[in-house]
Design a protein around this motif. Structure first.
Motif, short mmCIF file in Angstrom:
data_model
loop_
_atom_site.label_atom_id
_atom_site.label_comp_id
_atom_site.label_asym_id
_atom_site.label_seq_id
_atom_site.Cartn_x
_atom_site.Cartn_y
_atom_site.Cartn_z
N GLU A 105 0.76 -1.26 -0.09
CA GLU A 105 0.02 -0.10 -0.07
C GLU A 105 0.87 1.20 0.06
O GLU A 105 0.40 2.20 -0.27
CB GLU A 105 -1.01 0.13 1.06
N ARG A 106 2.05 1.32 0.43
CA ARG A 106 2.78 2.25 0.43
C ARG A 106 3.88 2.34 -0.60
O ARG A 106 4.74 3.16 -0.79
CB ARG A 106 3.90 2.32 1.90
N GLY A 107 3.42 1.61 -1.45
CA GLY A 107 4.23 1.72 -2.95
C GLY A 107 5.78 1.05 -3.02
O GLY A 107 6.62 1.22 -3.71
N VAL A 108 5.93 0.35 -1.80
CA VAL A 108 7.27 -0.53 -1.93
C VAL A 108 7.38 -1.18 -3.02
O VAL A 108 8.53 -1.57 -3.66
CB VAL A 108 7.84 -1.17 -0.55
N PHE A 109 6.44 -2.26 -3.41
CA PHE A 109 6.47 -3.17 -4.26
C PHE A 109 4.94 -3.32 -4.82
O PHE A 109 4.08 -3.05 -4.41
CB PHE A 109 6.93 -4.53 -3.91
N THR A 110 4.91 -3.81 -6.21
CA THR A 110 3.50 -4.06 -7.05
C THR A 110 3.28 -5.35 -6.64
O THR A 110 4.10 -6.27 -6.06
CB THR A 110 3.40 -3.94 -8.13
N TRP A 111 1.92 -6.02 -6.50
CA TRP A 111 1.59 -7.20 -6.40
C TRP A 111 2.23 -8.20 -7.57
O TRP A 111 2.75 -9.28 -7.17
CB TRP A 111 0.18 -7.56 -6.28
N VAL A 122 12.54 -6.16 1.08
CA VAL A 122 12.64 -5.09 2.11
C VAL A 122 14.16 -4.68 1.86
O VAL A 122 14.71 -3.39 1.96
CB VAL A 122 12.37 -5.38 3.51
N ALA A 123 15.07 -5.78 2.02
CA ALA A 123 16.36 -5.43 1.74
C ALA A 123 16.62 -4.87 0.46
O ALA A 123 17.35 -3.81 0.22
CB ALA A 123 17.33 -6.50 1.99
N ARG A 124 16.28 -5.66 -0.76
CA ARG A 124 16.32 -5.07 -1.98
C ARG A 124 15.97 -3.64 -2.53
O ARG A 124 16.49 -3.04 -3.09
CB ARG A 124 15.91 -6.22 -2.98
N LYS A 125 14.82 -3.21 -1.91
CA LYS A 125 14.26 -2.25 -2.12
C LYS A 125 14.83 -1.08 -1.14
O LYS A 125 14.57 0.10 -1.08
CB LYS A 125 12.69 -2.07 -1.60
N GLY A 126 15.93 -1.37 -0.28
CA GLY A 126 16.40 -0.31 0.64
C GLY A 126 15.84 0.27 1.85
O GLY A 126 16.05 1.12 2.45
N VAL A 127 14.77 -0.62 2.43
CA VAL A 127 13.92 -0.09 3.32
C VAL A 127 14.48 -0.23 4.61
O VAL A 127 14.55 0.29 5.56
CB VAL A 127 12.22 -0.76 3.15
N ALA A 128 15.25 -1.41 4.74
CA ALA A 128 15.97 -1.79 5.57
C ALA A 128 17.14 -3.01 5.29
O ALA A 128 16.74 -3.57 4.56
CB ALA A 128 15.45 -2.59 6.87
N SER A 129 18.25 -2.84 5.79
CA SER A 129 19.47 -3.91 5.32
C SER A 129 19.26 -5.01 5.83
O SER A 129 18.64 -5.35 7.03
CB SER A 129 20.68 -3.02 5.92
N THR A 130 19.79 -6.05 5.23
CA THR A 130 19.80 -7.46 5.76
C THR A 130 20.15 -7.08 7.20
O THR A 130 19.65 -8.10 7.98
CB THR A 130 20.54 -8.30 4.58
N GLU A 131 21.40 -6.50 7.39
CA GLU A 131 21.97 -6.67 9.01
C GLU A 131 20.88 -6.16 9.83
O GLU A 131 20.69 -6.81 11.01
CB GLU A 131 23.33 -5.77 8.88
#
Length: 126
Positions: A42-48, A86-95
């Motif tokens: 809903e926040r546009g991080v990814f499409t379905w 989430v990691a690939r989109k840069g929302v949060a790192s894997t670490e």
């Protein structure tokens, strides 16, 4: 999580376990993972379509590694997909994701059954 958002997700991603009323979950964490994915969408991080492709890829990877695909691991794949996007989109790192997962595990270990789990600064001390 809105009913409209859940309906849109179940229509766009046909593999979601459901009954006549919508998605079904075997444990509360599955519903939380589902809700997080809906919110990020809903926040546009990814499409379905992007989500569905990433989830399909994760399930294929797990099957190639020996997952029997009985349906019991579906939301484990959902969670792995969520963490990867989430990691690939840069929302949060894997670490950062691992740091919070470890802190959550620590908090859960010290929390009596049936009580709410609360993260505290000492949970991050690793």
């Amino acid at each position: 999580m809105s009913g409209t958002a859940a309906a849109a997700a179940t229509a766009a991603i046909p593999s979601i376990p459901r009954d006549d009323d919508g998605p079904v979950f075997r444990a509360p964490w599955e519903a939380h993972a589902f809700a997080m994915a809906l919110t990020l969408h809903e926040r546009g991080v990814f499409t379905w379509p992007e989500w569905a492709a990433a989830l399909a890829s994760e399930i294929k990877r797990a099957q190639a590694a020996g997952d029997p695909d009985t349906g019991e691991t579906y939301y484990l794949h959902w969670l792995a997909t969520l963490e990867g996007l989430v990691a690939r989109k840069g929302v949060a790192s894997t670490e950062t994701l691992h740091r919070y997962r470890d802190a959550w595990d620590h908090a859960a270990d010290r929390t009596p059954h049936g009580k709410p789990i609360e993260l505290k600064p000492e949970d991050f001390a690793g």
